[in-house]
Design a protein around this motif. Structure first.
Motif, PDB file in Angstrom:
ATOM      1  N   CYS A 102       1.429 -14.527  -3.482  1.00 55.62           N
ATOM      2  CA  CYS A 102       1.056 -13.477  -4.425  1.00 55.62           C
ATOM      3  C   CYS A 102      -0.394 -13.669  -4.862  1.00 55.62           C
ATOM      4  O   CYS A 102      -0.942 -14.774  -4.772  1.00 55.62           O
ATOM      5  N   SER A 160      12.305  -6.168  -8.333  1.00 56.49           N
ATOM      6  CA  SER A 160      12.023  -6.223  -6.887  1.00 56.49           C
ATOM      7  C   SER A 160      12.222  -7.632  -6.335  1.00 56.49           C
ATOM      8  O   SER A 160      11.260  -8.297  -5.977  1.00 56.49           O
ATOM      9  N   CYS A 193       6.198  -2.347   0.445  1.00 49.16           N
ATOM     10  CA  CYS A 193       5.298  -1.606  -0.453  1.00 49.16           C
ATOM     11  C   CYS A 193       3.851  -2.042  -0.250  1.00 49.16           C
ATOM     12  O   CYS A 193       2.932  -1.211  -0.282  1.00 49.16           O
ATOM     13  N   ARG A 194       3.654  -3.328  -0.021  1.00 48.13           N
ATOM     14  CA  ARG A 194       2.303  -3.840   0.246  1.00 48.13           C
ATOM     15  C   ARG A 194       1.715  -3.163   1.476  1.00 48.13           C
ATOM     16  O   ARG A 194       0.549  -2.768   1.488  1.00 48.13           O
ATOM     17  N   ARG A 248      11.612 -10.268  -0.894  1.00 49.97           N
ATOM     18  CA  ARG A 248      10.282 -10.260  -0.282  1.00 49.97           C
ATOM     19  C   ARG A 248      10.089  -9.082   0.643  1.00 49.97           C
ATOM     20  O   ARG A 248       9.039  -8.463   0.650  1.00 49.97           O
ATOM     21  N   TRP A 254       1.462  -4.849  -8.699  1.00 50.58           N
ATOM     22  CA  TRP A 254       2.921  -4.872  -8.581  1.00 50.58           C
ATOM     23  C   TRP A 254       3.465  -6.111  -9.310  1.00 50.58           C
ATOM     24  O   TRP A 254       3.284  -7.231  -8.852  1.00 50.58           O
ATOM     25  N   ILE A 291      13.130   0.910  -4.593  1.00 51.63           N
ATOM     26  CA  ILE A 291      11.842   0.222  -4.478  1.00 51.63           C
ATOM     27  C   ILE A 291      10.919   0.968  -3.515  1.00 51.63           C
ATOM     28  O   ILE A 291       9.723   1.106  -3.764  1.00 51.63           O
ATOM     29  N   THR A 316       6.380  -8.421 -10.394  1.00 51.93           N
ATOM     30  CA  THR A 316       7.748  -8.777  -9.999  1.00 51.93           C
ATOM     31  C   THR A 316       8.219  -9.999 -10.788  1.00 51.93           C
ATOM     32  O   THR A 316       7.423 -10.854 -11.165  1.00 51.93           O
ATOM     33  N   ARG A 346       9.175  -5.920  -1.244  1.00 52.11           N
ATOM     34  CA  ARG A 346       7.806  -5.965  -1.799  1.00 52.11           C
ATOM     35  C   ARG A 346       6.784  -5.867  -0.680  1.00 52.11           C
ATOM     36  O   ARG A 346       5.759  -5.189  -0.820  1.00 52.11           O
ATOM     37  N   GLU A 405      -0.058  -8.403  -6.039  1.00 52.63           N
ATOM     38  CA  GLU A 405       1.283  -8.825  -6.443  1.00 52.63           C
ATOM     39  C   GLU A 405       1.168  -9.848  -7.571  1.00 52.63           C
ATOM     40  O   GLU A 405       0.493 -10.878  -7.431  1.00 52.63           O
TER      41      GLU A 405
END
Lengths: 207, 207
Positions: free
Chosen positions: A174, A111, A120-121, A114, A34, A88, A36, A117, A131
């Motif tokens: 990340c 994105s 999605c994580r 936080r 991912w 997203i 960002t 994201r 990430e």
């Protein structure tokens, strides 16, 4: 079919060919990379470069580009706060499907928040969400301004532009950070190789 | 980022590694096998069986199951007429992405209306959308009733159930029709092999 007790009529089907079988066939492990960062930080360029590097190693990847998806799956969405969250979320859900298919899915989206994201994580098994933070200075991104969007944002013709009048929340933990060295930005190829090295080390490039 | 002239700020990124390169790596051609039919007609079973047959030939496929996706990408959608259209649209868009990735994407959805299936067909290059019609009699599907949904529909506890109080529009020009022979339903494996034979004949199982 209307929902009796909303969702009670939805079943789950399992197939005999699952993620491990597909991974064995492909000799790699499905995951989501991912990317960002600010507009102009080089997300799409790195995504393509990574795809190329992986392909050269016989690994199959697929790029989900935030901009491109707005022409298809997400073309019903506006840039309202609510729709950006949904944008997203959908990319995260599709990325999960691609990882489940055994592919190395490269998602490239600003994105900025936080929580989006992290949502999605959490869709993925631990460690399968990588990430990558394009940690480039705003000045550099704005100086590039390949799409002319910073100019429009500065002129007030675009509202809520990330980095100008809307927040970008840098990742706190990340997996990979890409940044300038002594004021010089690494080449896309060098940045892609940094990601490939991570994937190799973590065992994603073999079944 | 708000839209100036709605959509003018959305760009398209092309990657050097495209569909043909991925197809060469995988030694197959990306496409969508769209399985349509009544609830209980055997769509999911055939989808899984097809996935298994392809896997045995070293080909990579991925099943998009209408029910399964309602747990993820489409979990915000209800069973209202509008949301059912959107459900199919999204599956079509995701199927297009998988075909673009070079995979044989197997979509398994009731998808009762021609216009919705045709929308999905038109997302893809000519010949890359293979519509498979599970042409099984309602009586057979209802007798199976693995999910108990026909019973609920007959009792009026589910409204707008396809085949009972909502229309199923059979395809007019589908690529493959699966049906009973002399009142006997072929095995899932036999039906899967019929689809594999089509894919082979049309050149999808090589790059």
């Amino acid at each position: 079919m209307s929902a009796v007790g909303n969702g009670n009529n939805i079943f789950w089907h399992n197939c005999p060919v699952g993620k491990p079988e597909r991974e064995k066939l492909l000799d790699q492990k499905g995951c989501v990379v991912w990317i960002t960062g600010l507009s102009g930080s080089g997300k799409s360029t790195v995504a393509c470069s990574l795809s190329k590097e992986l392909h050269a190693r016989g690994k199959i990847s697929y790029v989900l580009d935030g901009d491109n998806l707005r022409h298809g799956l997400n073309k019903d969405l506006s840039f309202s706060a609510e729709d950006r969250v949904e944008n997203i979320r959908r990319v995260g859900e599709v990325a999960r499907l691609f990882a489940d298919a055994g592919l190395i899915c490269i998602a490239s989206l600003i994105s900025p928040y936080r929580r989006d994201r992290d949502f999605c994580r959490e869709l993925l098994p631990e460690a399968n969400f990588i990430e990558v933070f394009m940690n480039m200075p705003l000045e550099l991104c704005e100086a590039r301004d390949a799409k002319g969007l910073y100019k429009l944002a500065r002129e007030g013709k675009i509202k809520g532009f990330t980095g100008i009048d809307d927040l970008y929340e840098p990742p706190l933990n990340c997996e990979i950070e890409l940044r300038q060295n002594d004021g010089v930005c690494p080449t896309p190829c060098a940045m892609a190789k940094q990601i490939v090295a991570y994937l190799e080390e973590k065992g994603f490039l073999e079944a």
